[in-house]
Scaffold this active site. Structure first.
Site, PDB file in Angstrom:
ATOM      1  N   LYS A  43      39.785  68.916 -36.004  1.00  0.00           N
ATOM      2  CA  LYS A  43      41.014  68.136 -35.961  1.00  0.00           C
ATOM      3  C   LYS A  43      42.152  68.733 -36.788  1.00  0.00           C
ATOM      4  CE  LYS A  43      39.712  65.018 -33.022  1.00  0.00           C
ATOM      5  NZ  LYS A  43      40.424  64.765 -31.768  1.00  0.00           N
ATOM      6  N   SER A 256      27.754  64.717 -33.870  1.00  0.00           N
ATOM      7  CA  SER A 256      28.210  64.933 -32.489  1.00  0.00           C
ATOM      8  C   SER A 256      27.820  66.339 -32.030  1.00  0.00           C
ATOM      9  CB  SER A 256      29.720  64.691 -32.348  1.00  0.00           C
ATOM     10  OG  SER A 256      30.478  65.710 -32.955  1.00  0.00           O
TER      11      SER A 256
END
Ligand SMILES: Cc1ncc(COP(=O)(O)O)c(C=O)c1O
Length: 313
Positions: A43, A256
């Site tokens: 991110k 994830s």
């Protein structure tokens, strides 16, 4: 190597082969290690691009407070970029986010508004959207911001093509959809036959950072026609394969990443029967922020039957 700012360290992440996690001979699985970015996640790419676009469009000025709904990683990245660019930042985050995420945000000087944990990331989106009507805020809104997609189109995917121009398949998790959309657009431009796969949690399963479209919210930037298949992953499989990644390859990644590696195993079998080739998995972050979840220590019944749903191309 010398750099003028930590922002110059964003992107250009390493691509590492996973020979011990590749189930078939004619396929190679590669991991793009986004945990190597300055705040430890993919991110950073998105936060920098959204803030630069906000400045360029005139919407973001120094009197504004940046506001964003985030399950954590985007918040930490925005907090870092905001600090370096002289902005205040307020994250809206579910109250069940891991404690490391909260501590990191606070360390970077962000303020946090909590949304109900049982409403997940959708609850954070609803709360931030309501707050954003106050003109003191500038909300980049990663779920609907083209800069999120562009960070991957111009950055991540371009790097993959420079390292592996023959890539046959790309696997990533679904959160906002930015990773999948940006990489799909660029990789398919290069080779329309390149296949794109999503790791999506089964409805009701918690895989940190990922969300399912089945709960009713489709991010505005997400176009289902841009992906070729998806696999719905259970929380336990995300955790088990995060452990496998550490045990077999020495890579300490977030949960994830485990879900994505699990999907890559399925893609590898399918690709093998179609001639084989290279698969790139994008591993969004490192494992540090998940230590408190005891993902590496809790007991899991590995014999439990796995019921996963695969939707192929
Ligand atoms: C840990 C983790 N994995 C995966 C994703 C999904 O990435 P994207 O938002 O690009 O779909 C995110 C983003 O929220 C994340 O924080």
């Amino acid at each position: 190597m010398k750099y003028g700012s930590v922002l110059d360290l964003i992107g250009h992440t390493p691509l590492v082969e996973l020979p011990h996690l590749t189930p078939v001979d004619n396929v190679r699985i590669w991991a793009k290690l986004e945990g190597q970015n300055p705040t430890g996640s993919v991110k950073d790419r998105v936060a920098l691009r959204m803030i630069e676009e906000g400045e360029a469009s005139g919407g973001l000025t120094t009197d504004k407070i940046i506001l964003e709904p985030t399950s954590g990683n985007t918040g930490i990245s925005l907090a870092m970029v905001a600090k370096l660019r002289g902005y205040r930042f307020n994250a809206v985050m579910p109250d069940n986010a891991s404690s490391e995420r909260v501590s990191l945000l606070e360390a970077f000087g962000a303020s946090i508004t909590y949304s109900p944990g049982d409403k997940g990331s959708n609850g954070a989106v609803a709360m931030a959207t309501e707050m954003s009507s106050d003109p003191k805020y500038f909300m980049p809104f990663q779920y609907g911001n083209q800069a999120n997609v562009d960070a991957h189109y111009y950055g991540t995917a371009q790097e993959i093509l420079e390292d592996l121009p023959d890539v046959k398949a790309f696997v990533a998790g679904l959160g906002t959809g930015g990773t999948l959309m940006g990489n799909s657009k660029r990789l398919k431009e290069h080779n329309p036959e390149c296949k794109i796969f999503a790791a999506e949690p089964q409805l009701g399963e918690l895989v940190y950072g990922l969300r399912t479209l089945d709960d009713g919210y489709i991010p505005p930037i997400f176009d289902p026609d841009k992906i070729d298949g998806k696999v719905r992953v259970k929380a336990r499989d995300g955790i088990l394969w995060t452990r496998e990644l550490l045990q077999r390859e020495g890579i300490f990644a977030g949960i994830s990443a485990g879900a994505i590696i699990w999907v890559a195993q399925r893609v590898a079998e399918r690709l093998s029967s179609e001639g084989g080739g290279d698969i790139v998995c994008l591993l969004p972050d490192g494992g540090w922020k998940y230590l408190s979840t005891e993902a590496w220590t809790q007991e899991i019944d590995v014999a439990e039957e796995q019921v996963e749903e695969t939707l192929w191309w």
